[in-house]
Design a protein around this motif. Structure first.
Motif, short mmCIF file in Angstrom:
data_model
loop_
_atom_site.label_atom_id
_atom_site.label_comp_id
_atom_site.label_asym_id
_atom_site.label_seq_id
_atom_site.Cartn_x
_atom_site.Cartn_y
_atom_site.Cartn_z
N LEU A 1 2.61 -10.26 2.03
CA LEU A 1 3.69 -9.36 2.06
C LEU A 1 4.01 -8.85 3.28
N PHE B 1 3.24 -4.42 9.29
CA PHE B 1 2.13 -4.90 8.85
C PHE B 1 2.15 -6.06 8.02
N TYR C 1 5.11 -5.21 5.28
CA TYR C 1 5.31 -3.58 5.10
C TYR C 1 5.87 -3.32 6.28
N GLY D 1 4.47 6.64 4.20
CA GLY D 1 3.27 5.51 3.99
C GLY D 1 4.24 4.14 4.10
N PRO D 2 3.57 3.04 4.18
CA PRO D 2 4.11 1.68 4.29
C PRO D 2 5.26 1.42 3.16
N MET E 1 -5.86 -6.10 -4.73
CA MET E 1 -6.37 -6.05 -3.34
C MET E 1 -5.62 -6.60 -2.25
N LEU E 2 -5.10 -5.82 -1.37
CA LEU E 2 -4.46 -6.29 -0.18
C LEU E 2 -5.36 -6.30 0.89
N LYS F 1 5.90 0.48 8.48
CA LYS F 1 5.66 1.83 8.39
C LYS F 1 6.30 2.64 9.53
N PHE G 1 -4.80 -6.29 5.08
CA PHE G 1 -3.78 -5.90 5.99
C PHE G 1 -4.37 -6.57 7.32
N GLY G 2 -3.26 -6.88 8.16
CA GLY G 2 -3.55 -7.08 9.56
C GLY G 2 -3.31 -5.71 10.42
N GLY G 3 -3.56 -5.83 11.79
CA GLY G 3 -3.62 -4.46 12.45
C GLY G 3 -2.40 -3.74 12.78
N SER H 1 -3.26 -11.34 -0.48
CA SER H 1 -3.90 -11.09 -1.53
C SER H 1 -4.20 -12.39 -2.10
N PHE I 1 7.64 -1.50 1.48
CA PHE I 1 7.50 -2.95 1.13
C PHE I 1 8.84 -3.34 1.58
#
Lengths: 113, 113
Positions: free
Chosen positions: B34, B89, B36, B43-44, B100-101, B38, B103-105, B93, B46
Motif C-alpha cells: 500500500l 509512505f 499512504y 494521519g496517513p 499488520m502493516l 501524510k 512501513f518504510g521511513g 503486509s 490511503f
C-alpha cells in the motif's frame, strides 16, 4: 460519514505515569490497529484487534496494552511512561481483520517529560 | 532490521512532471502493498494498493508498479500537482500477519509550481 476519530489530540505526561488513548473506528469497521510513529520514521505496528480479540502484537514491551469494546472502539494503555514513548500514536480501522486498506485517524501526540 | 525501505528521504519535482517514489522490501512473505500520503498534523491517507498477483495497479493520476523478483515497488504520480506535496509512505503486509502493516521511513515529495 465520520472517519476514524482519536482522543485526545495532544497529551503531556511525566515519566512513570500512565496514559490511555482512545479510538473510534469508521462505522461498520470491526478491526482496529494501533501504530506508534516517532519523528522522522514510519509508523510502527503495536496491536491489532478484530471482533474484540487481539489478532496481532508488534515488538513492544508489556507496558503497552489495548482492548476493543463491543462497539468496536478501542483503548491503548501505556504504563510506566518513558521519555522514548514520546510519539504520535495512530489508530487505523478496517472492515475486516485480514489484509485490506486501513484508514487512519489524525493521531494523538504524546509528549513525556 | 528494516524490512521496508524508502531510500530517498526527499524528492523535488516540477508541477506537471512525473513523480516516481521508490520502495524496496526484504521479506518474501509480503504479498500486499500500500501507499499512504501524510500531511503534517494529519494521519496517513490511503492512496493505492497492489496485491502480489498483479504487477501494476492504476487509479487516476496514481500508478503503483510491483517487481516481485527485485522486491521493489514504485508509485508514479502523473501529472504532479503542488497539492501532492506531502510525505509518502509505502507499507507491506503478509497474508499470515492479519492487518499488520510494516512501513518504510517515508519520502518527502515537494512539487514546485
Amino acid at each position: 460519514d465520520a472517519g476514524v476519530t482519536q482522543s485526545p489530540t495532544h497529551l503531556i505526561k511525566t515519566r512513570g505515569q500512565q496514559v490511555t488513548l482512545r479510538c473510534s473506528p469508521i462505522s461498520g469497521h470491526k478491526s482496529v490497529s494501533w501504530y506508534q510513529q516517532v519523528l522522522g520514521q514510519g509508523p510502527q505496528f503495536i496491536f491489532q484487534y478484530y471482533e474484540k480479540e487481539e489478532r496481532g502484537r508488534g515488538n513492544f514491551p508489556d507496558r503497552f496494552s489495548a482492548r476493543q469494546f463491543p462497539n468496536y472502539s478501542s483503548e491503548l494503555n501505556v504504563n510506566a511512561l518513558l521519555l522514548g514513548d514520546s510519539a504520535l500514536y495512530l489508530c487505523a480501522s478496517s472492515l475486516l481483520g485480514l489484509q485490506s486498506e486501513q484508514y487512519f485517524g489524525p493521531g494523538t501526540r504524546l509528549t513525556v517529560t | 532490521d528494516q524490512q521496508v525501505k524508502q531510500n530517498s528521504p526527499s524528492l523535488s519535482v516540477q508541477e506537471g512532471r512525473i513523480s516516481i517514489l521508490n520502495c524496496d522490501y526484504t521479506n518474501s512473505m509480503f504479498d500486499y502493498f500500500l501507499w499512504y500520503k501524510k500531511y503534517p498534523a494529519e494521519g496517513p491517507t490511503f492512496l493505492i494498493s497492489i496485491s502480489s498477483i498483479k504487477d501494476k495497479n492504476e487509479d487516476g493520476r496514481f500508478t503503483v508498479f510491483l517487481n516481485k523478483s527485485a522486491k521493489h515497488l514504485s508509485l508514479h504520480i502523473v501529472p504532479s500537482q503542488p497539492g501532492d506535496s506531502a510525505v509518502y509512505f509505502c507499507a507491506a503486509s503478509a497474508i499470515n500477519a492479519g492487518n499488520m502493516l510494516t512501513f518504510g521511513g517515508g519520502t518527502r515529495l515537494m512539487v514546485k509550481p
